[in-house]
Enzyme design. Structure first.
Site, PDB file in Angstrom:
ATOM      1  N   GLY A  39      42.926  46.350  45.161  1.00 34.87           N
ATOM      2  CA  GLY A  39      43.065  44.914  45.122  1.00 34.87           C
ATOM      3  C   GLY A  39      44.345  44.517  45.329  1.00 34.87           C
ATOM      4  O   GLY A  39      45.388  45.016  44.460  1.00 34.87           O
TER       5      GLY A  39
ATOM      6  N   ASN B  19      34.582  44.071  38.190  1.00 38.37           N
ATOM      7  CA  ASN B  19      34.903  44.598  39.528  1.00 38.37           C
ATOM      8  C   ASN B  19      33.150  44.886  39.931  1.00 38.37           C
ATOM      9  O   ASN B  19      32.268  45.361  39.385  1.00 38.37           O
ATOM     10  CB  ASN B  19      35.104  46.161  39.333  1.00 38.37           C
ATOM     11  CG  ASN B  19      35.023  47.099  40.463  1.00 38.37           C
ATOM     12  OD1 ASN B  19      34.841  48.235  40.482  1.00 38.37           O
ATOM     13  ND2 ASN B  19      35.042  46.537  41.714  1.00 38.37           N
ATOM     14  N   GLY B  20      33.089  43.989  41.245  1.00 39.11           N
ATOM     15  CA  GLY B  20      31.719  44.123  41.832  1.00 39.11           C
ATOM     16  C   GLY B  20      31.132  42.712  42.145  1.00 39.11           C
ATOM     17  O   GLY B  20      32.231  41.860  42.539  1.00 39.11           O
TER      18      GLY B  20
ATOM     19  N   TYR C 157      35.871  56.100  51.338  1.00 35.77           N
ATOM     20  CA  TYR C 157      37.193  55.344  51.559  1.00 35.77           C
ATOM     21  C   TYR C 157      37.869  54.397  50.063  1.00 35.77           C
ATOM     22  O   TYR C 157      39.194  55.000  50.240  1.00 35.77           O
ATOM     23  CB  TYR C 157      36.986  54.032  52.386  1.00 35.77           C
ATOM     24  CG  TYR C 157      37.971  53.009  53.033  1.00 35.77           C
ATOM     25  CD1 TYR C 157      38.860  53.512  53.558  1.00 35.77           C
ATOM     26  CD2 TYR C 157      37.845  51.867  52.297  1.00 35.77           C
ATOM     27  CE1 TYR C 157      39.844  52.736  53.860  1.00 35.77           C
ATOM     28  CE2 TYR C 157      38.754  50.975  52.373  1.00 35.77           C
ATOM     29  CZ  TYR C 157      39.968  51.370  53.283  1.00 35.77           C
ATOM     30  OH  TYR C 157      41.056  50.578  53.599  1.00 35.77           O
TER      31      TYR C 157
ATOM     32  N   CYS D 281      37.649  45.761  43.496  1.00 31.93           N
ATOM     33  CA  CYS D 281      38.771  45.210  42.536  1.00 31.93           C
ATOM     34  C   CYS D 281      38.745  46.457  41.764  1.00 31.93           C
ATOM     35  O   CYS D 281      38.007  47.330  41.734  1.00 31.93           O
ATOM     36  CB  CYS D 281      38.170  44.019  41.859  1.00 31.93           C
ATOM     37  SG  CYS D 281      37.921  42.641  42.930  1.00 31.93           S
TER      38      CYS D 281
END
Length: 469
Positions: free
Chosen positions: A38, A112-113, A252, A12
């Site tokens: 996201g 985020n995570g 990536y 995210c």
């Protein structure tokens, strides 16, 4: 045949700003820059010093914040979030930021995570009488904060962060304070910047570039930043630990124009491509990369091998992401809609196709077929990362080995399945050598998906699996 589900999903993205008269607008633009992290949902919460304002929804940033929505988000501070479903799944209720209101104050948080002990904490909280409103692991932290018993929010946040395990970059917004926290091992990227007199925080530095903010520094692992009317103050909630930044950020996830630990992502990927050419050279006529994240590595492979780089694949930017297709048959057709081979470049040529990773194999097979249907005489696949053979519990949707082609087949078997003439991967050592940063953090990365060496304790029986559509 290995069951294919969908492609590798990013985690995210979080964004926050304090002290700007157009906080919501800046957050909107910041989320645009982070959209690649996201695409299932987006939200913004702002504060005018006395009240929190929320708007969130399912879809892309542009879809969620249609005309007039931003103007409703008043105040000079805001936090924002773009989301892929990991723990807890999709749906409006799980779109962040989450807002919690009490009789005395309110708090919004964005994350985020992924928390590896969320299931155990939820069980404990429910036994103590908590009623959870979402299936997201993020909500756990709000309940821990409320139950901490501390009068000062800063102390409550510190205690709560000490109870959770896993990967997290948090932003907390109240009516008059902004808190920013990064997990003790720094598994997620998080940067601090400045826009005039305003402070800005973002998952990637590309968000700073879009709004004209100046990069200050990385948020440190285990650090808690407090920003209010008195300015910015740094404290910590955990003892220093060896950093374990997710290696897939370099491979990536991150945008090529972002910087991580002082190193440009595009430059790192070029070095990965060069190292890949040294390790797995093949005689060919052209090198091409799979758009977009593999272009940098393909250029590096070309430079090191002496084989010309050509634009052999074109991305149709007006087609939706293929992993959301409802069936495998449509998903494979979606790849053909999304990517088009350039016949005039690959016809009659031996092609080196450079990609960033292979997760489940379906997309690689489809691209190899596209190139051969366009007249390529040979297609040699080179992957600018090691084989992904282990699940990720930190926010990427690869929660079981059964989904991972490299965990179930040899490289030769994989080559046969994707119908390539040859297949080779970058070694773990080559990946580490390719990541050179100003803080010498090359060895401080998490490569558990390649090696199985997780930086935190994992409880596979209690970790809530990443959500699958």
């Amino acid at each position: 045949m290995l069951a294919e589900i969908k492609g590798l999903n990013e985690e995210c993205g979080v964004f926050a700003i304090w002290g700007h008269k157009k906080a919501a607008e800046m957050t909107y633009y910041g989320l645009h820059a982070l959209q690649h992290r996201g695409q299932e949902g987006a939200g913004i919460v702002s504060s005018d010093g006395s009240k929190l304002y929320l708007h969130k929804g399912i879809g892309l940033v542009n879809d969620v914040f249609q005309e007039g929505r931003i103007q409703q988000l008043q105040g000079s501070s805001a936090i924002g979030h773009v989301r892929y479903a990991t723990q807890g799944g999709g749906g409006y209720d799980n779109v962040q930021p989450l807002v919690f209101r009490s009789q005395t104050s309110s708090m919004a948080l964005a994350h985020n995570g992924n928390l590896v002990n969320a299931f155990a904490l939820k069980t404990q909280l429910e036994a103590q009488g908590s009623i959870l409103q979402t299936t997201s692991d993020t909500e756990v932290v709000a309940h821990l904060i409320k139950r901490s018993g501390y009068m000062q929010l800063e102390d409550a946040i510190k205690q709560s962060l000490g109870m959770i395990k896993g990967a997290y970059a948090f932003t907390f917004l109240t009516e008059n304070q902004l808190f920013v926290a990064l997990d003790p091992r720094g598994l997620r990227p998080l940067s601090l910047g400045q826009l005039g007199d305003a402070y800005v925080v973002a998952s990637e530095t590309c968000a700073f570039d879009l709004i004209g903010a100046k990069y200050m520094r990385e948020v440190k692992p285990g650090e808690l930043i407090v920003i209010d009317k008195n300015g910015l103050r740094s404290t910590s909630f955990s003892s220093p630990m060896r950093r374990s930044l997710c290696s897939m950020e370099y491979v990536y996830f991150s945008r090529p124009d972002s910087n991580i630990n002082g190193q440009n992502v595009h430059a790192s990927r070029k070095v990965m491509g060069k190292q890949l050419a040294k390790e797995s050279f093949v005689d060919a006529d052209v090198v091409t990369g799979v758009p977009d994240s593999s272009i940098s590595a393909a250029i590096g492979f070309s430079e090191a091998s002496g084989i010309p780089y050509e634009l052999g694949l074109i991305k149709n930017r007006y087609v939706g992401r293929t992993f959301i297709q409802p069936s495998q048959e449509l998903r494979e057709q979606g790849v053909k809609m999304k990517l088009s081979p350039v016949r005039g470049i690959v016809e009659g040529k031996r092609v080196v196709m450079v990609d960033d990773s292979i997760v489940r194999g379906t997309t690689s097979r489809r691209i190899v077929r596209l190139l051969k249907e366009a007249g390529a005489t040979e297609v040699h696949v080179r992957i600018a990362s090691p084989p992904i053979v282990n699940p990720c519990y930190y926010g990427i949707d690869t929660s079981t080995k059964g989904e991972l082609i490299a965990a179930n087949y040899s490289i030769e078997e994989m080559r046969d399945q994707i119908e390539a003439d040859s297949l080779a991967f970058l070694t773990v050592e080559g990946l580490e050598q390719s990541i050179v940063t100003e803080n010498d953090m090359a060895q401080g990365i998490c490569h558990a998906c390649f090696t199985g060496q997780y930086p935190t304790e994992i409880y596979p029986d209690t970790v809530i699996p990443a959500y699958k559509d």
